[in-house]
Design a protein around this motif. Sequence first.
Motif, PDB file in Angstrom:
ATOM      1  N   LYS A   4       0.870  -1.174   0.000  1.00 11.19           N
ATOM      2  CA  LYS A   4       0.000   0.000   0.000  1.00 11.19           C
ATOM      3  C   LYS A   4       0.903   1.219   0.000  1.00 11.19           C
ATOM      4  CE  LYS A   4      -3.429   0.039   2.761  1.00 11.19           C
ATOM      5  NZ  LYS A   4      -4.288   0.133   3.955  1.00 11.19           N
ATOM      6  N   ILE A   5       0.686   2.093  -0.977  1.00  8.71           N
ATOM      7  CA  ILE A   5       1.452   3.329  -1.096  1.00  8.71           C
ATOM      8  C   ILE A   5       0.564   4.475  -0.629  1.00  8.71           C
ATOM      9  CG2 ILE A   5       2.684   4.858  -2.674  1.00  8.71           C
ATOM     10  CD1 ILE A   5       3.916   2.072  -2.559  1.00  8.71           C
ATOM     11  N   LEU A   6       1.043   5.256   0.323  1.00 13.53           N
ATOM     12  CA  LEU A   6       0.333   6.447   0.782  1.00 13.53           C
ATOM     13  C   LEU A   6       0.866   7.647   0.015  1.00 13.53           C
ATOM     14  CD1 LEU A   6       0.606   5.786   4.626  1.00 13.53           C
ATOM     15  CD2 LEU A   6      -1.249   5.120   3.077  1.00 13.53           C
ATOM     16  N   ALA A   7      -0.010   8.538  -0.403  1.00 12.80           N
ATOM     17  CA  ALA A   7       0.402   9.706  -1.176  1.00 12.80           C
ATOM     18  C   ALA A   7      -0.126  10.969  -0.518  1.00 12.80           C
ATOM     19  CB  ALA A   7      -0.114   9.594  -2.607  1.00 12.80           C
ATOM     20  N   PHE A   8       0.699  12.008  -0.535  1.00 13.23           N
ATOM     21  CA  PHE A   8       0.352  13.281   0.088  1.00 13.23           C
ATOM     22  C   PHE A   8       0.525  14.419  -0.903  1.00 13.23           C
ATOM     23  CE2 PHE A   8       1.821  10.356   3.345  1.00 13.23           C
ATOM     24  CZ  PHE A   8       0.792  10.430   4.267  1.00 13.23           C
ATOM     25  N   GLY A   9      -0.204  15.516  -0.683  1.00 13.93           N
ATOM     26  CA  GLY A   9      -0.057  16.717  -1.500  1.00 13.93           C
ATOM     27  C   GLY A   9      -0.289  16.441  -2.976  1.00 13.93           C
ATOM     28  N   ILE A  10       0.580  17.000  -3.805  1.00 15.32           N
ATOM     29  CA  ILE A  10       0.464  16.854  -5.256  1.00 15.32           C
ATOM     30  C   ILE A  10       0.580  15.395  -5.682  1.00 15.32           C
ATOM     31  CG2 ILE A  10       2.912  17.289  -5.711  1.00 15.32           C
ATOM     32  CD1 ILE A  10       0.156  18.636  -7.943  1.00 15.32           C
ATOM     33  N   ALA A  11       1.320  14.591  -4.928  1.00 15.98           N
ATOM     34  CA  ALA A  11       1.445  13.162  -5.253  1.00 15.98           C
ATOM     35  C   ALA A  11       0.077  12.480  -5.164  1.00 15.98           C
ATOM     36  CB  ALA A  11       2.451  12.488  -4.334  1.00 15.98           C
ATOM     37  N   LYS A  12      -0.750  12.890  -4.212  1.00 14.63           N
ATOM     38  CA  LYS A  12      -2.098  12.344  -4.082  1.00 14.63           C
ATOM     39  C   LYS A  12      -2.919  12.694  -5.314  1.00 14.63           C
ATOM     40  CE  LYS A  12      -5.157  14.134  -1.196  1.00 14.63           C
ATOM     41  NZ  LYS A  12      -5.870  14.499   0.039  1.00 14.63           N
ATOM     42  N   ASP A  13      -2.765  13.906  -5.804  1.00 16.29           N
ATOM     43  CA  ASP A  13      -3.480  14.321  -7.015  1.00 16.29           C
ATOM     44  C   ASP A  13      -3.008  13.516  -8.223  1.00 16.29           C
ATOM     45  OD1 ASP A  13      -4.799  16.232  -5.482  1.00 16.29           O
ATOM     46  OD2 ASP A  13      -3.426  17.843  -6.056  1.00 16.29           O
ATOM     47  N   ILE A  14      -1.723  13.301  -8.333  1.00 12.57           N
ATOM     48  CA  ILE A  14      -1.166  12.556  -9.468  1.00 12.57           C
ATOM     49  C   ILE A  14      -1.649  11.105  -9.453  1.00 12.57           C
ATOM     50  CG2 ILE A  14       0.981  11.636 -10.446  1.00 12.57           C
ATOM     51  CD1 ILE A  14       2.316  14.316  -9.581  1.00 12.57           C
ATOM     52  N   LEU A  15      -1.647  10.474  -8.290  1.00 11.02           N
ATOM     53  CA  LEU A  15      -2.084   9.082  -8.188  1.00 11.02           C
ATOM     54  C   LEU A  15      -3.603   8.951  -8.222  1.00 11.02           C
ATOM     55  CD1 LEU A  15       0.913   8.704  -7.400  1.00 11.02           C
ATOM     56  CD2 LEU A  15       0.144   7.030  -5.733  1.00 11.02           C
ATOM     57  N   GLY A  16      -4.299  10.052  -7.966  1.00 10.78           N
ATOM     58  CA  GLY A  16      -5.756  10.033  -7.994  1.00 10.78           C
ATOM     59  C   GLY A  16      -6.383   9.495  -6.725  1.00 10.78           C
ATOM     60  N   ALA A  17      -5.586   9.304  -5.693  1.00  7.20           N
ATOM     61  CA  ALA A  17      -6.097   8.790  -4.418  1.00  7.20           C
ATOM     62  C   ALA A  17      -5.020   8.950  -3.353  1.00  7.20           C
ATOM     63  CB  ALA A  17      -6.478   7.315  -4.538  1.00  7.20           C
ATOM     64  N   ALA A  18      -5.434   8.909  -2.100  1.00  9.36           N
ATOM     65  CA  ALA A  18      -4.486   9.000  -0.983  1.00  9.36           C
ATOM     66  C   ALA A  18      -3.754   7.685  -0.756  1.00  9.36           C
ATOM     67  CB  ALA A  18      -5.218   9.415   0.291  1.00  9.36           C
ATOM     68  N   GLU A  19      -4.326   6.578  -1.262  1.00 12.61           N
ATOM     69  CA  GLU A  19      -3.700   5.260  -1.112  1.00 12.61           C
ATOM     70  C   GLU A  19      -3.839   4.488  -2.415  1.00 12.61           C
ATOM     71  OE1 GLU A  19      -5.440   3.023   2.064  1.00 12.61           O
ATOM     72  OE2 GLU A  19      -4.913   4.511   3.574  1.00 12.61           O
ATOM     73  N   LYS A  20      -2.792   3.782  -2.777  1.00 13.74           N
ATOM     74  CA  LYS A  20      -2.805   2.900  -3.953  1.00 13.74           C
ATOM     75  C   LYS A  20      -2.092   1.614  -3.591  1.00 13.74           C
ATOM     76  CE  LYS A  20      -4.488   5.198  -7.532  1.00 13.74           C
ATOM     77  NZ  LYS A  20      -5.420   4.754  -8.520  1.00 13.74           N
ATOM     78  N   ASP A  21      -2.546   0.516  -4.144  1.00 12.86           N
ATOM     79  CA  ASP A  21      -1.846  -0.754  -4.008  1.00 12.86           C
ATOM     80  C   ASP A  21      -0.976  -0.959  -5.235  1.00 12.86           C
ATOM     81  OD1 ASP A  21      -3.000  -1.415  -1.564  1.00 12.86           O
ATOM     82  OD2 ASP A  21      -4.711  -2.410  -2.509  1.00 12.86           O
ATOM     83  N   ILE A  22       0.204  -1.495  -5.021  1.00 15.85           N
ATOM     84  CA  ILE A  22       1.134  -1.757  -6.119  1.00 15.85           C
ATOM     85  C   ILE A  22       1.770  -3.119  -5.896  1.00 15.85           C
ATOM     86  CG2 ILE A  22       3.052  -0.559  -5.005  1.00 15.85           C
ATOM     87  CD1 ILE A  22       3.868   0.455  -7.799  1.00 15.85           C
ATOM     88  N   ASP A  23       1.974  -3.842  -6.979  1.00 20.22           N
ATOM     89  CA  ASP A  23       2.630  -5.148  -6.905  1.00 20.22           C
ATOM     90  C   ASP A  23       4.102  -4.990  -7.237  1.00 20.22           C
ATOM     91  OD1 ASP A  23       0.469  -6.911  -6.257  1.00 20.22           O
ATOM     92  OD2 ASP A  23      -0.301  -6.607  -8.289  1.00 20.22           O
ATOM     93  N   LEU A  24       4.948  -5.513  -6.382  1.00 16.76           N
ATOM     94  CA  LEU A  24       6.399  -5.489  -6.573  1.00 16.76           C
ATOM     95  C   LEU A  24       6.981  -6.838  -6.189  1.00 16.76           C
ATOM     96  CD1 LEU A  24       7.315  -2.073  -4.920  1.00 16.76           C
ATOM     97  CD2 LEU A  24       7.400  -2.591  -7.350  1.00 16.76           C
TER      98      LEU A  24
END
Length: 80
Positions: A4-24
Amino acid sequence: MKLKILAFGIAKDILGAAEKDIDLVEGTTVQHLKLKLEDEYDELKHLKSYFIAVDDEYAENDQVIISTNEIAIIPPVSGG
């Protein structure tokens, strides 16, 4: 591994959400995570800078990420 990736500020806008799941792949580095995020979210490349935090601490590019880590994207901060 799924993170789970948490995003803040402009990063939240870029990702389109405050949290995203990513597979690595288990044991990937912060640098690899940045490349994957920039590949999926091209606007991240255009930020002057941004940081990745792992478990509430700024991470170096060579830091290895494991599935239990909390990951956050910290955008550039300005103030006055």
